[in-house]
Design a protein around this motif. Structure first.
Motif, PDB file in Angstrom:
ATOM      1  N   GLU A 129      28.775  20.920  -1.476  1.00 56.36           N
ATOM      2  CA  GLU A 129      29.182  21.686  -0.293  1.00 56.36           C
ATOM      3  C   GLU A 129      28.513  21.149   0.976  1.00 56.36           C
ATOM      4  O   GLU A 129      29.143  21.109   2.046  1.00 56.36           O
ATOM      5  CB  GLU A 129      28.823  23.166  -0.477  1.00 56.36           C
ATOM      6  CG  GLU A 129      29.671  23.901  -1.486  1.00 56.36           C
ATOM      7  CD  GLU A 129      29.176  23.772  -2.920  1.00 56.36           C
ATOM      8  OE1 GLU A 129      29.715  24.459  -3.801  1.00 56.36           O
ATOM      9  OE2 GLU A 129      28.244  22.977  -3.173  1.00 56.36           O
ATOM     10  N   TYR A 130      27.263  20.745   0.839  1.00 57.15           N
ATOM     11  CA  TYR A 130      26.528  20.215   1.992  1.00 57.15           C
ATOM     12  C   TYR A 130      27.159  18.899   2.477  1.00 57.15           C
ATOM     13  O   TYR A 130      27.290  18.661   3.678  1.00 57.15           O
ATOM     14  CB  TYR A 130      25.064  20.000   1.607  1.00 57.15           C
ATOM     15  CG  TYR A 130      24.154  19.610   2.756  1.00 57.15           C
ATOM     16  CD1 TYR A 130      23.858  20.509   3.775  1.00 57.15           C
ATOM     17  CD2 TYR A 130      23.577  18.338   2.811  1.00 57.15           C
ATOM     18  CE1 TYR A 130      23.023  20.157   4.827  1.00 57.15           C
ATOM     19  CE2 TYR A 130      22.738  17.985   3.854  1.00 57.15           C
ATOM     20  CZ  TYR A 130      22.466  18.897   4.859  1.00 57.15           C
ATOM     21  OH  TYR A 130      21.641  18.536   5.894  1.00 57.15           O
ATOM     22  N   LYS A 131      27.570  18.068   1.542  1.00 59.25           N
ATOM     23  CA  LYS A 131      28.224  16.801   1.895  1.00 59.25           C
ATOM     24  C   LYS A 131      29.547  17.067   2.610  1.00 59.25           C
ATOM     25  O   LYS A 131      29.872  16.415   3.608  1.00 59.25           O
ATOM     26  CB  LYS A 131      28.464  15.980   0.621  1.00 59.25           C
ATOM     27  CG  LYS A 131      29.038  14.600   0.863  1.00 59.25           C
ATOM     28  CD  LYS A 131      29.153  13.830  -0.445  1.00 59.25           C
ATOM     29  CE  LYS A 131      29.739  12.436  -0.199  1.00 59.25           C
ATOM     30  NZ  LYS A 131      29.847  11.669  -1.473  1.00 59.25           N
ATOM     31  N   LYS A 135      31.105  16.324   6.662  1.00 57.59           N
ATOM     32  CA  LYS A 135      32.451  15.874   7.018  1.00 57.59           C
ATOM     33  C   LYS A 135      33.066  16.849   8.023  1.00 57.59           C
ATOM     34  O   LYS A 135      33.736  16.435   8.980  1.00 57.59           O
ATOM     35  CB  LYS A 135      33.328  15.797   5.763  1.00 57.59           C
ATOM     36  CG  LYS A 135      34.782  15.436   6.040  1.00 57.59           C
ATOM     37  CD  LYS A 135      34.921  14.048   6.666  1.00 57.59           C
ATOM     38  CE  LYS A 135      36.380  13.695   6.907  1.00 57.59           C
ATOM     39  NZ  LYS A 135      36.537  12.354   7.534  1.00 57.59           N
ATOM     40  N   ALA A 136      32.793  18.133   7.829  1.00 60.33           N
ATOM     41  CA  ALA A 136      33.277  19.143   8.773  1.00 60.33           C
ATOM     42  C   ALA A 136      32.707  18.902  10.165  1.00 60.33           C
ATOM     43  O   ALA A 136      33.412  19.036  11.177  1.00 60.33           O
ATOM     44  CB  ALA A 136      32.900  20.543   8.282  1.00 60.33           C
ATOM     45  N   ILE A 156      27.621  25.828   7.378  1.00 57.46           N
ATOM     46  CA  ILE A 156      29.003  25.613   6.934  1.00 57.46           C
ATOM     47  C   ILE A 156      29.045  25.524   5.412  1.00 57.46           C
ATOM     48  O   ILE A 156      29.950  26.077   4.764  1.00 57.46           O
ATOM     49  CB  ILE A 156      29.589  24.350   7.584  1.00 57.46           C
ATOM     50  CG1 ILE A 156      29.775  24.589   9.090  1.00 57.46           C
ATOM     51  CG2 ILE A 156      30.922  23.974   6.938  1.00 57.46           C
ATOM     52  CD1 ILE A 156      30.178  23.354   9.867  1.00 57.46           C
ATOM     53  N   ALA A 157      28.067  24.837   4.813  1.00 50.59           N
ATOM     54  CA  ALA A 157      27.996  24.743   3.351  1.00 50.59           C
ATOM     55  C   ALA A 157      27.889  26.139   2.737  1.00 50.59           C
ATOM     56  O   ALA A 157      28.513  26.433   1.706  1.00 50.59           O
ATOM     57  CB  ALA A 157      26.809  23.885   2.934  1.00 50.59           C
ATOM     58  N   LEU A 158      27.114  27.006   3.382  1.00 51.90           N
ATOM     59  CA  LEU A 158      26.951  28.361   2.866  1.00 51.90           C
ATOM     60  C   LEU A 158      28.260  29.139   2.959  1.00 51.90           C
ATOM     61  O   LEU A 158      28.559  29.968   2.096  1.00 51.90           O
ATOM     62  CB  LEU A 158      25.843  29.082   3.639  1.00 51.90           C
ATOM     63  CG  LEU A 158      25.187  30.278   2.940  1.00 51.90           C
ATOM     64  CD1 LEU A 158      24.595  29.870   1.603  1.00 51.90           C
ATOM     65  CD2 LEU A 158      24.115  30.885   3.822  1.00 51.90           C
TER      66      LEU A 158
END
Length: 280
Positions: A129-131, A135-136, A156-158
């Motif tokens: 999710e962090y990766k 990208k986001a 954002i990952a969260l």
């Protein structure tokens, strides 16, 4: 396609051939249009389906104060994430990300940087999710010109993790992250910090902990299905791993007033044994 609702000049609601409610976006798509008018397909830049009741109304409310630019970015991020994550994403993510990105850029314009207190945990426990979150941020920079940092990547990952929880409040994602961190720390300290976090068994254990934490916090516990013979065999065969789950049980009872079922203890023991077999 005919317009069923106009959210703003660039976002309208229509229906596809399967009669599903469809949100379509495009610059000036609804300019001088009214409900019932047809949409020029060549003007559509992005579209997505909202199936849950009330989602369109929530999006309409949000877009009264937030630029559709952020909805467009959110849609691109969701599309990318869906192609790279092994689980479904709740459609509320469109709304949550739109709102979050708008606020994040607003803070960036004012020079306000908020530190994410869970940065280290998110970076370690939710690597996929962090990766995707980075990208986001690339998409955000392409669309807005603003380069956001690692704290926003973590946030954002969260949101992606929270979307796995089917639209529950963000507090639940924080609780899951904290529980996973605490349980993993118990195992790490019990085995004196010698865990191989690059191994496939570590990844499997981490995945198991995440789903366990989600079930635990939702009070969706595993039923007591394990035969006492199997439970006793695992307890005796994998003594050290079982002792570690007893520590985890104590933590859960002290923190949440509810401990592990025998089935949960059995599964955790097996995972911990695989992870630490070379240390015992």
């Amino acid at each position: 396609m005919r317009i069923e609702k106009i959210l703003n000049n660039s976002v309208v609601v229509t229906r596809n051939d399967a009669n599903q409610e469809l949100v379509v976006m495009g610059k000036g798509l609804a300019f001088k249009k009214k409900i019932g008018d047809t949409i020029d397909p060549s003007g559509i830049e992005k579209k997505f389906i909202l199936e849950k009741s009330g989602m369109t109304e929530k999006l309409e409310t949000l877009l009264r104060d937030v630029s559709p630019v952020y909805l467009n970015i959110a849609a691109k991020v969701v599309e990318y994430a869906r192609g790279h994550l092994p689980y479904d994403l709740d459609e509320y993510l469109y709304i949550a990300l739109t709102d979050h990105l708008s606020f994040a850029i607003s803070r960036e314009k004012q020079g306000i940087v908020l530190k994410n207190p869970l940065l280290w945990e998110i970076r370690k426990y939710y690597q996929q999710e962090y990766k995707i979150a980075w990208k986001a941020l690339e998409i955000v920079e392409e669309e807005t010109g603003y380069a956001l940092g690692e704290d926003e990547a973590a946030s954002i990952a969260l949101h992606l993790v929270n979307s796995q929880l089917t639209g529950e409040h963000m507090l639940r994602a924080v609780q899951v992250t904290e529980m996973v961190s605490d349980l993993l720390n118990i195992v790490t300290y019990f085995f004196k910090g010698n865990l191989d976090d690059s191994s496939i068994n570590y990844e499997r254990f981490l995945t198991h902990l995440r789903f366990f934490a989600i079930r635990f916090l939702r009070d969706e516990r595993l039923p007591e299905l394990a035969e006492s013979f199997l439970y006793d065999q695992v307890r005796l065969k994998y003594r050290r791993a079982f002792e570690c789950t007893e520590r985890m049980d104590i933590y859960l009872k002290e923190r949440f007033h509810s401990g592990l079922t025998k089935d949960e203890q059995l599964y955790l023991t097996v995972h911990i044994h695989r992870l630490t077999e070379c240390l015992q």
